[in-house]
Scaffold this active site. Structure first.
Site, mmCIF file in Angstrom:
data_model
loop_
_atom_site.group_PDB
_atom_site.id
_atom_site.type_symbol
_atom_site.label_atom_id
_atom_site.label_comp_id
_atom_site.label_asym_id
_atom_site.label_seq_id
_atom_site.Cartn_x
_atom_site.Cartn_y
_atom_site.Cartn_z
ATOM 1 N N ASN A 79 0.802 -1.220 0.000
ATOM 2 C CA ASN A 79 0.000 0.000 0.000
ATOM 3 C C ASN A 79 0.841 1.280 0.000
ATOM 4 O OD1 ASN A 79 -1.532 -2.109 2.118
ATOM 5 N ND2 ASN A 79 -2.718 -1.393 0.351
ATOM 6 N N ILE A 86 1.116 6.925 0.375
ATOM 7 C CA ILE A 86 0.451 5.917 1.180
ATOM 8 C C ILE A 86 -1.006 5.801 0.769
ATOM 9 C CG2 ILE A 86 -0.104 5.204 3.535
ATOM 10 C CD1 ILE A 86 2.080 7.317 4.391
ATOM 11 N N CYS A 87 -1.474 4.567 0.593
ATOM 12 C CA CYS A 87 -2.879 4.344 0.298
ATOM 13 C C CYS A 87 -3.580 3.964 1.600
ATOM 14 C CB CYS A 87 -3.034 3.231 -0.742
ATOM 15 S SG CYS A 87 -4.745 2.844 -1.096
ATOM 16 N N LEU A 88 -4.261 4.918 2.165
ATOM 17 C CA LEU A 88 -4.899 4.680 3.450
ATOM 18 C C LEU A 88 -6.196 5.487 3.479
ATOM 19 C CD1 LEU A 88 -4.443 3.321 6.240
ATOM 20 C CD2 LEU A 88 -3.339 5.422 6.980
#
Lengths: 149, 396
Positions: A79, A86-88
């Site tokens: 991620n 950041i993939c959040l």
């Protein structure tokens, strides 16, 4: 520097007087909306014993808009992409003004403990993570030993 | 924790950590808005049962219709004011410093402390004779007193039945506050606060009056006011200007600036209607101006200030062309306010940064000990040098 909202001052003070274990966030002298972050890799994860450097920026409409966070240390994670983005969810759609720097950094630490290869940002890493799990973990460990110190 | 005292303007629940009753920090944080982290101002309740400052949640909702705490759908129309909470928060905020002062752990031992406060109470009472010690102070005290004294039903002062039935009751009916006071030596919880806040001119004289008037009651003038409906963004620019004009707002600027201004005013106006002591429309307009100059300021500094560069925005905001809206003088004043704020707190910021850096260094040192082989880039070395400089500075 335009005015700094009380909320940011309060958060900064709190971060320093009562730091979260394994996380330090230091504001820049020239720009108090810009933070240097050091994050310990969570134990039990392939990032254990690593210390990751991140940058965090509070945009002008913070807390209505989420902080911008990026990894500066190279990390092997489905991620997190090559550029450290950041993939959040809480950094994007699920951001809420009730969240704060502290909770966001804790979420990132939690993301290191439980990667989500089904919603990848780094596709190759995610594929490896799903198809060749042991090797992916091994690579993550090696990268941690090499870069995160 | 000593640096907390440096910024008095910014209070924090952790202020209670070192007092006699540290659990007050829980109350302190419960009375704060989760959006601005400040004390609730004109609190409103959402459908999902969460409470925020009216202005904070209104601004949030104009971004997205989600409750910041549970992400449930929330609409402006469902917000309800909570006046009692507004009262509670105001009380807490007004008495916070006194509470902190009185609960602080100082070097003087307790018994000494008590006697000194007794003396000051007595001297205060002797000084202006008419301090009104009301009788409803809690059972314990009443019981102590009841042996031979009774409470005057009007002023609440304890005295012998003969006295009350004789002269006192007539006096008291004429002038309830001017009654003489015999039962003065007791330090009651009320005189405790009176005593401590006596330096604060605004609270003492009004205390009794305020207590009776303002509970859960908004001024009548506010009841007549209607909320402004949400802005329909499809209306023509002329109509929008008409609308702004109607509320005596400036009509200069681009279309989206006009919209922003109108939206923020609607938020401010509607939030003001949720407050237990609302302000006048004129002060709303000045709040709006302040907000707008801040936004304009930010837009200018934003242009020169992106995440990956460390440009000094101090210069950029000074050199940038003046914002389009509002007179330059106001803006300059705000900029000066910001500057003086930054100046005033410069030392504090520096302290905070130093402490944080020290923490960082500690962590780094730990790392360095753990991993002997050195794979750091140049930047790291520079940082380390800087850090050790600061470290030696602090030691000397």
């Amino acid at each position: 520097m335009s005015s700094l909202p009380k909320r940011i001052i309060r958060e900064t003070e709190r971060l320093i007087s009562d730091p979260v274990p394994g996380i330090t966030a230091t504001p820049h002298e020239e720009n108090l909306r810009y933070f240097d972050v050091l994050l310990d890799g969570p134990s039990g994860s392939p990032y254990e014993n690593g210390v990751f450097k991140l940058e965090l920026f509070l945009p002008d409409d913070y807390p209505m808009a989420p902080p911008m966070v990026r990894f500066l240390t190279k990390i092997y994670h489905p991620n997190i992409d090559r550029l450290g983005r950041i993939c959040l969810d809480v950094l994007k759609n699920n951001w809420s003004p009730a969240l704060q720097i502290r909770t966001i950094l804790l979420s990132i630490q939690a993301l290191l403990s439980s990667p989500n290869p089904d919603d990848p940002l780094a596709n190759e890493v995610a594929d490896e993570w799903k198809n060749n799990h042991d090797k992916a973990i091994q690579t993550a460990r090696e990268w941690t030993a090499q870069y995160a110190k | 924790m000593n640096f907390n005292s440096n910024i008095n303007e910014v209070s924090d629940p952790s202020d209670w950590d070192n007092c006699k009753l540290p659990s007050l920090s829980n109350l302190d944080s419960l009375l704060r808005c989760q959006i601005c982290k400040d004390f609730l101002n004109a609190p409103v309740l959402t459908n999902c049962g969460h409470v925020f400052c009216s202005i904070c949640i209104r601004r949030t909702i104009s971004n997205s219709n989600k409750c910041p705490l549970c992400l449930e759908e929330t609409y402006e129309s469902s917000l309800r004011k909570v006046l009692i909470l507004d009262n509670i928060v105001k009380w807490f905020n007004n008495n916070r410093n006194d509470l902190l002062k009185n609960l602080s752990i100082d070097l003087v031992n307790d018994s000494q402390n008590d006697s000194s406060s007794d003396i000051s109470v007595i001297s205060e009472l002797n000084g202006n004779g008419n301090v009104n010690v009301n009788g409803n102070e809690g059972k314990k005290e009443k019981e102590e007193v009841q042996d031979n004294l009774v409470e005057c039903p009007i002023c609440g002062v304890f005295m012998t039945p003969d006295e009350i039935q004789g002269k006192h009751i007539d006096q008291c009916l004429k002038n309830p506050n001017g009654s003489t006071n015999r039962n003065t030596k007791r330090t009651t919880s009320r005189s405790f606060f009176k005593n401590s806040s006596s330096s604060d001119e605004s609270t003492t004289p009004k205390n009794t009056k305020k207590r009776q008037i303002n509970i859960q009651l908004q001024p009548n003038s506010i009841k007549k006011k209607q909320r402004i409906p949400n802005l329909d963004t499809s209306i023509s620019t002329n109509k929008l200007k008409e609308k702004l004009n109607y509320y005596k707002l400036p009509i200069n600027g681009k279309r989206n600036e006009l919209e922003q201004r109108m939206k923020e005013f609607i938020n401010l106006y509607n939030a003001n209607l949720d407050s237990i002591n609302p302000v006048s429309d004129i002060s709303l307009i000045s709040k709006l101006k302040k907000w707008e100059s801040l936004i304009n300021n930010n837009i200018h500094s934003q242009n020169n200030n992106n995440i990956h560069s460390d440009t000094n925005s101090n210069n950029s905001s000074a050199n940038s062309s003046p914002p389009i809206t509002f007179d330059e003088e106001t803006i300059r004043r705000h900029q000066n306010e910001h500057k003086s704020w930054n100046k005033k707190n410069k030392n504090h910021y520096e302290d905070l940064i130093k402490i944080a850096r020290m923490n960082m260094q500690k962590q780094k040192n730990k790392q360095l000990i753990n991993n002997e082989d050195n794979n750091n880039n140049n930047k790291h070395h520079i940082d380390d040098d800087e850090l050790s400089d600061i470290d030696t500075e602090l030691i000397t």
